[in-house]
Design a protein around this motif. Structure first.
Motif, PDB file in Angstrom:
ATOM      1  N   SER A  96     -18.090  16.041 -18.088  1.00 39.68           N
ATOM      2  CA  SER A  96     -16.673  16.217 -17.958  1.00 39.68           C
ATOM      3  C   SER A  96     -15.866  14.880 -18.657  1.00 39.68           C
ATOM      4  O   SER A  96     -16.343  14.121 -18.267  1.00 39.68           O
ATOM      5  CB  SER A  96     -16.206  16.634 -16.611  1.00 39.68           C
ATOM      6  OG  SER A  96     -16.432  15.378 -15.818  1.00 39.68           O
ATOM      7  N   VAL A  97     -14.931  15.205 -19.375  1.00 37.68           N
ATOM      8  CA  VAL A  97     -13.894  13.980 -20.120  1.00 37.68           C
ATOM      9  C   VAL A  97     -13.084  13.843 -19.139  1.00 37.68           C
ATOM     10  O   VAL A  97     -12.406  14.795 -19.013  1.00 37.68           O
ATOM     11  CB  VAL A  97     -13.848  14.456 -21.701  1.00 37.68           C
ATOM     12  CG1 VAL A  97     -13.129  13.431 -22.107  1.00 37.68           C
ATOM     13  CG2 VAL A  97     -15.178  14.808 -22.275  1.00 37.68           C
ATOM     14  N   PRO A  98     -12.817  12.725 -18.866  1.00 44.32           N
ATOM     15  CA  PRO A  98     -11.544  12.294 -18.407  1.00 44.32           C
ATOM     16  C   PRO A  98     -10.286  12.564 -19.000  1.00 44.32           C
ATOM     17  O   PRO A  98     -10.296  12.403 -20.343  1.00 44.32           O
ATOM     18  CB  PRO A  98     -11.533  10.718 -17.931  1.00 44.32           C
ATOM     19  CG  PRO A  98     -13.038  10.457 -18.150  1.00 44.32           C
ATOM     20  CD  PRO A  98     -13.595  11.344 -19.020  1.00 44.32           C
ATOM     21  N   VAL A  99      -9.165  13.015 -18.572  1.00 44.83           N
ATOM     22  CA  VAL A  99      -7.884  13.616 -19.148  1.00 44.83           C
ATOM     23  C   VAL A  99      -7.555  12.336 -20.130  1.00 44.83           C
ATOM     24  O   VAL A  99      -6.806  12.662 -21.092  1.00 44.83           O
ATOM     25  CB  VAL A  99      -6.984  14.128 -18.166  1.00 44.83           C
ATOM     26  CG1 VAL A  99      -5.850  14.501 -19.148  1.00 44.83           C
ATOM     27  CG2 VAL A  99      -7.653  15.226 -17.563  1.00 44.83           C
ATOM     28  N   GLU A 100      -7.629  11.333 -19.336  1.00 43.10           N
ATOM     29  CA  GLU A 100      -7.085   9.964 -19.964  1.00 43.10           C
ATOM     30  C   GLU A 100      -7.785   9.540 -21.421  1.00 43.10           C
ATOM     31  O   GLU A 100      -7.061   9.052 -22.183  1.00 43.10           O
ATOM     32  CB  GLU A 100      -7.011   8.760 -19.077  1.00 43.10           C
ATOM     33  CG  GLU A 100      -6.486   8.763 -17.921  1.00 43.10           C
ATOM     34  CD  GLU A 100      -7.230   9.388 -16.766  1.00 43.10           C
ATOM     35  OE1 GLU A 100      -8.267   9.916 -16.816  1.00 43.10           O
ATOM     36  OE2 GLU A 100      -6.375  10.012 -15.750  1.00 43.10           O
ATOM     37  N   LEU A 101      -8.859  10.013 -21.391  1.00 38.00           N
ATOM     38  CA  LEU A 101      -9.539   9.836 -23.001  1.00 38.00           C
ATOM     39  C   LEU A 101      -9.210  10.723 -24.280  1.00 38.00           C
ATOM     40  O   LEU A 101      -9.517  10.816 -25.019  1.00 38.00           O
ATOM     41  CB  LEU A 101     -10.967   9.909 -22.812  1.00 38.00           C
ATOM     42  CG  LEU A 101     -11.723   8.551 -21.858  1.00 38.00           C
ATOM     43  CD1 LEU A 101     -13.084   8.690 -21.701  1.00 38.00           C
ATOM     44  CD2 LEU A 101     -11.180   7.495 -22.577  1.00 38.00           C
ATOM     45  N   THR A 102      -8.571  11.939 -23.846  1.00 43.03           N
ATOM     46  CA  THR A 102      -8.229  13.203 -24.731  1.00 43.03           C
ATOM     47  C   THR A 102      -7.548  12.382 -25.709  1.00 43.03           C
ATOM     48  O   THR A 102      -7.765  12.751 -27.111  1.00 43.03           O
ATOM     49  CB  THR A 102      -7.397  14.106 -24.105  1.00 43.03           C
ATOM     50  OG1 THR A 102      -8.346  14.632 -22.931  1.00 43.03           O
ATOM     51  CG2 THR A 102      -7.305  15.115 -24.834  1.00 43.03           C
ATOM     52  N   PRO A 103      -6.441  11.804 -25.770  1.00 40.56           N
ATOM     53  CA  PRO A 103      -5.574  11.162 -26.855  1.00 40.56           C
ATOM     54  C   PRO A 103      -6.217  10.228 -27.527  1.00 40.56           C
ATOM     55  O   PRO A 103      -6.166  10.268 -28.708  1.00 40.56           O
ATOM     56  CB  PRO A 103      -4.392  10.480 -26.063  1.00 40.56           C
ATOM     57  CG  PRO A 103      -4.220  10.964 -24.616  1.00 40.56           C
ATOM     58  CD  PRO A 103      -5.410  11.237 -24.297  1.00 40.56           C
ATOM     59  N   LEU A 104      -7.368   9.577 -27.005  1.00 42.28           N
ATOM     60  CA  LEU A 104      -8.232   8.421 -27.804  1.00 42.28           C
ATOM     61  C   LEU A 104      -8.933   9.340 -28.718  1.00 42.28           C
ATOM     62  O   LEU A 104      -9.195   8.983 -29.725  1.00 42.28           O
ATOM     63  CB  LEU A 104      -9.097   7.774 -26.751  1.00 42.28           C
ATOM     64  CG  LEU A 104     -10.130   6.684 -27.521  1.00 42.28           C
ATOM     65  CD1 LEU A 104      -9.429   5.709 -28.121  1.00 42.28           C
ATOM     66  CD2 LEU A 104     -10.954   6.231 -26.551  1.00 42.28           C
ATOM     67  N   PHE A 105      -9.706  10.222 -28.162  1.00 42.74           N
ATOM     68  CA  PHE A 105     -10.714  11.214 -28.905  1.00 42.74           C
ATOM     69  C   PHE A 105      -9.676  11.960 -30.042  1.00 42.74           C
ATOM     70  O   PHE A 105     -10.255  11.985 -31.202  1.00 42.74           O
ATOM     71  CB  PHE A 105     -11.296  12.261 -28.329  1.00 42.74           C
ATOM     72  CG  PHE A 105     -12.391  11.613 -27.163  1.00 42.74           C
ATOM     73  CD1 PHE A 105     -13.310  10.607 -27.680  1.00 42.74           C
ATOM     74  CD2 PHE A 105     -12.707  12.218 -25.955  1.00 42.74           C
ATOM     75  CE1 PHE A 105     -14.004  10.030 -26.816  1.00 42.74           C
ATOM     76  CE2 PHE A 105     -13.426  11.562 -25.157  1.00 42.74           C
ATOM     77  CZ  PHE A 105     -14.332  10.513 -25.540  1.00 42.74           C
ATOM     78  N   LEU A 106      -8.709  12.369 -29.704  1.00 43.58           N
ATOM     79  CA  LEU A 106      -7.741  13.039 -30.810  1.00 43.58           C
ATOM     80  C   LEU A 106      -7.344  12.038 -31.871  1.00 43.58           C
ATOM     81  O   LEU A 106      -7.599  12.357 -33.245  1.00 43.58           O
ATOM     82  CB  LEU A 106      -6.418  13.425 -30.089  1.00 43.58           C
ATOM     83  CG  LEU A 106      -5.482  14.249 -30.916  1.00 43.58           C
ATOM     84  CD1 LEU A 106      -6.121  15.574 -31.593  1.00 43.58           C
ATOM     85  CD2 LEU A 106      -4.277  14.485 -30.460  1.00 43.58           C
ATOM     86  N   ALA A 107      -6.845  10.889 -31.555  1.00 48.00           N
ATOM     87  CA  ALA A 107      -6.637   9.740 -32.445  1.00 48.00           C
ATOM     88  C   ALA A 107      -7.947   9.398 -33.480  1.00 48.00           C
ATOM     89  O   ALA A 107      -7.848   9.244 -34.555  1.00 48.00           O
ATOM     90  CB  ALA A 107      -6.140   8.471 -31.883  1.00 48.00           C
ATOM     91  N   MET A 108      -9.124   9.197 -32.758  1.00 50.78           N
ATOM     92  CA  MET A 108     -10.200   8.973 -33.743  1.00 50.78           C
ATOM     93  C   MET A 108     -10.761   9.998 -34.519  1.00 50.78           C
ATOM     94  O   MET A 108     -10.938   9.835 -35.663  1.00 50.78           O
ATOM     95  CB  MET A 108     -11.427   8.720 -32.453  1.00 50.78           C
ATOM     96  CG  MET A 108     -11.184   7.407 -31.717  1.00 50.78           C
ATOM     97  SD  MET A 108     -10.940   5.797 -32.773  1.00 50.78           S
ATOM     98  CE  MET A 108     -12.713   5.842 -33.608  1.00 50.78           C
ATOM     99  N   GLY A 109     -10.429  11.356 -34.199  1.00 53.49           N
ATOM    100  CA  GLY A 109     -10.564  12.491 -35.087  1.00 53.49           C
ATOM    101  C   GLY A 109      -9.578  12.273 -36.056  1.00 53.49           C
ATOM    102  O   GLY A 109     -10.140  12.988 -37.324  1.00 53.49           O
ATOM    103  N   VAL A 110      -8.512  12.283 -35.888  1.00 53.65           N
ATOM    104  CA  VAL A 110      -7.475  12.251 -36.901  1.00 53.65           C
ATOM    105  C   VAL A 110      -7.567  11.160 -38.132  1.00 53.65           C
ATOM    106  O   VAL A 110      -7.688  11.226 -39.218  1.00 53.65           O
ATOM    107  CB  VAL A 110      -6.172  12.047 -36.538  1.00 53.65           C
ATOM    108  CG1 VAL A 110      -5.131  11.754 -37.798  1.00 53.65           C
ATOM    109  CG2 VAL A 110      -5.638  13.445 -35.696  1.00 53.65           C
ATOM    110  N   ALA A 111      -8.245   9.983 -37.394  1.00 58.56           N
ATOM    111  CA  ALA A 111      -8.428   8.653 -38.368  1.00 58.56           C
ATOM    112  C   ALA A 111      -9.804   8.777 -39.144  1.00 58.56           C
ATOM    113  O   ALA A 111      -9.900   8.669 -40.384  1.00 58.56           O
ATOM    114  CB  ALA A 111      -8.582   7.382 -37.298  1.00 58.56           C
TER     115      ALA A 111
END
Length: 72
Positions: A18-33
């Motif tokens: 399970s991925v913590p909810v706090e890391l979702t924006p980080l993964f999204l930003a890294m995906g966009v980058a």
């Protein structure tokens, strides 16, 4: 008082990763980058005429001139 099925299911531990909810924006930003870096690199390498990465424009290549000088 007996616990209901809903309360028992909520108390169980979830199995798996399970991925913590706090890391979702980080993964999204890294995906966009990563996606934008890939896109702009592709655009630079395949559509820039001043780069000499292929034999599409042999006038810009100095290979023939160098080979002819050594042959003389």
């Amino acid at each position: 008082m007996r616990p209901t099925q809903f309360v028992l299911n909520a108390a169980k531990k979830k199995s798996g990763f399970s991925v913590p909810v706090e890391l979702t924006p980080l993964f999204l930003a890294m995906g966009v980058a990563l996606a934008s870096g890939t896109w702009f690199s592709y655009k630079k390498f395949f559509h820039d005429d001043s780069l000499r990465v292929s034999r599409k424009n042999p006038e810009q290549s100095a290979l023939d001139k160098v080979l002819n000088q050594k042959a003389e």
